[in-house]
Design a protein around this motif. Structure first.
Motif, short mmCIF file in Angstrom:
data_model
loop_
_atom_site.label_atom_id
_atom_site.label_comp_id
_atom_site.label_asym_id
_atom_site.label_seq_id
_atom_site.Cartn_x
_atom_site.Cartn_y
_atom_site.Cartn_z
N GLY A 168 0.82 -1.20 0.00
CA GLY A 168 0.00 0.00 0.00
C GLY A 168 0.85 1.25 0.00
O GLY A 168 2.08 1.20 -0.15
N THR A 169 0.19 2.40 0.18
CA THR A 169 0.88 3.68 0.16
C THR A 169 0.79 4.40 1.51
O THR A 169 1.40 5.46 1.67
N ASP A 170 0.06 3.86 2.47
CA ASP A 170 -0.07 4.49 3.77
C ASP A 170 1.20 4.28 4.60
O ASP A 170 2.08 3.49 4.24
N ASP A 171 1.26 4.96 5.74
CA ASP A 171 2.37 4.77 6.66
C ASP A 171 2.47 3.31 7.07
O ASP A 171 1.47 2.68 7.42
N GLY A 172 3.68 2.76 7.01
CA GLY A 172 3.89 1.37 7.38
C GLY A 172 3.61 0.37 6.28
O GLY A 172 3.82 -0.83 6.48
N GLN A 173 3.16 0.84 5.13
CA GLN A 173 2.92 -0.04 3.99
C GLN A 173 4.01 0.17 2.94
O GLN A 173 4.73 1.16 2.96
N PHE A 174 4.08 -0.79 2.00
CA PHE A 174 5.12 -0.75 0.98
C PHE A 174 4.52 -0.90 -0.41
O PHE A 174 3.49 -1.54 -0.60
N ALA A 175 5.20 -0.31 -1.39
CA ALA A 175 4.75 -0.37 -2.77
C ALA A 175 4.79 -1.81 -3.28
O ALA A 175 5.47 -2.67 -2.72
N PRO A 176 4.05 -2.11 -4.37
CA PRO A 176 4.05 -3.47 -4.93
C PRO A 176 5.45 -4.00 -5.26
O PRO A 176 5.67 -5.21 -5.24
N SER A 177 6.40 -3.10 -5.58
CA SER A 177 7.77 -3.55 -5.85
C SER A 177 8.46 -4.03 -4.58
O SER A 177 9.52 -4.66 -4.65
N GLY A 178 7.88 -3.75 -3.42
CA GLY A 178 8.36 -4.29 -2.16
C GLY A 178 9.47 -3.50 -1.53
O GLY A 178 10.14 -2.69 -2.16
N PRO A 179 9.70 -3.72 -0.24
CA PRO A 179 10.88 -3.13 0.41
C PRO A 179 12.15 -3.75 -0.17
O PRO A 179 12.17 -4.94 -0.47
N LYS A 229 10.81 4.56 8.63
CA LYS A 229 11.50 4.25 9.88
C LYS A 229 10.52 3.59 10.84
O LYS A 229 9.41 4.08 11.06
N PHE A 230 10.95 2.47 11.45
CA PHE A 230 10.14 1.71 12.40
C PHE A 230 10.95 1.47 13.67
O PHE A 230 12.19 1.46 13.64
N ASP A 231 10.26 1.25 14.78
CA ASP A 231 10.98 0.77 15.95
C ASP A 231 11.22 -0.73 15.80
O ASP A 231 10.82 -1.35 14.80
N SER A 232 11.88 -1.35 16.78
CA SER A 232 12.27 -2.75 16.65
C SER A 232 11.09 -3.71 16.65
O SER A 232 11.24 -4.88 16.30
N ASN A 233 9.91 -3.21 17.03
CA ASN A 233 8.70 -4.05 17.02
C ASN A 233 7.82 -3.81 15.80
O ASN A 233 6.73 -4.36 15.71
N GLY A 234 8.29 -2.95 14.90
CA GLY A 234 7.53 -2.70 13.68
C GLY A 234 6.59 -1.52 13.76
O GLY A 234 5.81 -1.29 12.82
N LYS A 235 6.63 -0.74 14.83
CA LYS A 235 5.77 0.44 14.93
C LYS A 235 6.32 1.53 14.02
O LYS A 235 7.50 1.89 14.09
N PHE A 236 5.46 2.08 13.17
CA PHE A 236 5.87 3.15 12.26
C PHE A 236 6.26 4.39 13.07
O PHE A 236 5.53 4.82 13.96
N LEU A 237 7.42 4.98 12.74
CA LEU A 237 7.89 6.17 13.44
C LEU A 237 7.97 7.40 12.55
O LEU A 237 7.63 8.50 13.00
N ALA A 238 8.43 7.24 11.33
CA ALA A 238 8.63 8.41 10.45
C ALA A 238 8.82 7.95 9.02
O ALA A 238 9.03 6.75 8.74
N LYS A 239 8.76 8.89 8.11
CA LYS A 239 9.07 8.63 6.71
C LYS A 239 9.85 9.82 6.16
O LYS A 239 9.65 10.96 6.58
N PHE A 240 10.74 9.53 5.24
CA PHE A 240 11.56 10.55 4.60
C PHE A 240 11.29 10.46 3.10
O PHE A 240 11.60 9.46 2.46
N GLY A 241 10.73 11.50 2.55
CA GLY A 241 10.34 11.52 1.16
C GLY A 241 8.93 12.07 1.00
O GLY A 241 8.36 12.57 1.98
N PRO A 242 8.33 12.00 -0.19
CA PRO A 242 8.89 11.32 -1.37
C PRO A 242 10.07 12.08 -1.97
O PRO A 242 10.07 13.31 -1.99
N PHE A 243 11.07 11.34 -2.43
CA PHE A 243 12.24 11.95 -3.05
C PHE A 243 11.93 12.28 -4.51
O PHE A 243 11.39 11.45 -5.25
N ARG A 244 12.29 13.49 -4.89
CA ARG A 244 12.07 13.93 -6.28
C ARG A 244 13.30 14.67 -6.78
O ARG A 244 14.05 15.26 -5.98
N ASP A 245 13.50 14.65 -8.08
CA ASP A 245 14.66 15.34 -8.64
C ASP A 245 14.36 16.82 -8.84
O ASP A 245 13.30 17.32 -8.45
#
Length: 341
Positions: A198-209, A232-248
């Motif tokens: 998915g595209t929400d926090d804690g989810q990943f695109a179809p291309s995968g992590p 960014k997640f803690d050691s238990n998988g709790k979502f903490l932050a995201k950096f991006g989306p990166f663009r040129d």
């Protein structure tokens, strides 16, 4: 027997191949969300920082050759381990770039590989390798002696891999419908898993992590390539932050392909697309921009993946002109170690 590796190019190896041969451009822009300050949320294009200082590079002997070199890990003594992808060999170099050892070959047995896609080293010097098409992780001692193996999610296997200070192993899995992160203890016992598509926090695109890194606190940083961001997640998988989306600099999406974290918690990110150069960007633990080095030829020509050691020195796969004792001259992938300015 190798036909499956050819098929893999369409799903994962194209990421590695597409990195090379890109055209340089003077600047990159990014957006940062999560724990970063409000000013960092819409960062303007940033200039290239002072050049990295090249300490050494491999090359010049048969043992130094790195066909299909891709992923890097560094232990507490500064030894560097490099996987060679479809060549199914791991090479070890000491802190001065001297070749030490190699192990591995194609196959399904212990100590054999079918396309390596990630490598990590724990505090004791044990080496963990993602064995992609064998859908497993293999564990070795620092000399390459096989110690253990365990299965990851099928039908398509693990990509990035990282280890925390307690020896827990985090694996990024590339799957057709349910991409996620798995956490194992050092013996391979599954502890937890997270991250649907998915595209929400804690989810990943179809291309995968793809790749991941673990900091001293056990926080896990994952390249969510298809969503153009790092999570960014803690050691238990709790979502903490995201950096991006990166663009040129033209506002087109960039694909983060590598991530590393130093002992101070600074984050090193590599990103690319078909129009901008491959670059390395350094952020502080909150995602604020610190520095950027762009692949404009020279020591950073056709940059590959990245690792950072305890002193903050940076290890990168990049191209260089190498002359071998036989007189053979090649422009080829080598391992380079840099000091930050």
């Amino acid at each position: 027997m190798r036909f499956r590796k050819f098929l893999l190019i369409s799903t994962f190896a194209l990421l590695i191949l597409a990195v090379f041969g890109l055209k340089p451009h003077p600047s990159i822009a990014q957006n940062v969300e999560g724990t970063a300050s409000p000013e960092a949320a819409t960062a303007s294009p940033v200039p290239t920082s002072q050049p990295l200082i090249l300490l050494w590079q491999t090359g010049g002997s048969r043992d130094d050759r790195l066909p299909d070199a891709n992923f890097i890990a560094v232990d507490n003594q500064g030894n560097c381990y490099v996987t060679t992808g479809t060549n199914d060999v791991v090479k070890k170099f000491d802190t001065n770039g001297k070749f030490v050892a190699e192990w591995g070959e194609y196959g399904t047995g212990d100590g054999q590989f079918d396309f390596q896609t990630g490598i990590a080293v724990d505090a004791q010097g044990n080496v963990f390798i993602s064995d992609f098409l064998n859908t497993r992780v293999q564990k070795f001692d620092s000399a390459g002696k096989f110690l253990a193996k365990w299965a990851t999610e099928a039908p398509v296997g693990p990509t990035g891999i990282g280890v925390d200070m307690q020896g827990n192993v985090y694996v990024a899995n590339h799957r057709p419908h349910d991409h996620h992160i798995q956490k194992f203890d050092s013996t391979g016992r599954l502890l937890s898993a997270w991250g649907p598509t998915g595209t929400d926090d804690g989810q990943f695109a179809p291309s995968g992590p793809q790749q991941l890194a673990v900091d001293k606190q056990g926080n896990v940083y994952v390249t969510d390539r298809g969503n153009h961001r790092i999570q960014k997640f803690d050691s238990n998988g709790k979502f903490l932050a995201k950096f991006g989306p990166f663009r040129d600099s033209k506002g087109q999406d960039l694909y983060p392909s590598g991530v590393a974290v130093d002992t101070q918690g600074n984050i090193y990110i590599e990103a690319w697309n078909s129009y901008e150069p491959y670059f390395v960007q350094k952020l502080d633990p909150n995602g604020n921009f610190l520095a950027q080095w762009t692949a404009v030829g020279g020591d950073l020509d056709q940059t590959g993946f990245i690792a950072v050691d305890g002193q903050g020195d940076i290890y990168i796969i990049a191209n260089a002109d190498v002359t071998y004792p036989s007189g053979l001259k090649l422009n080829t992938a080598v391992l380079k170690k840099f000091r930050q300015p």
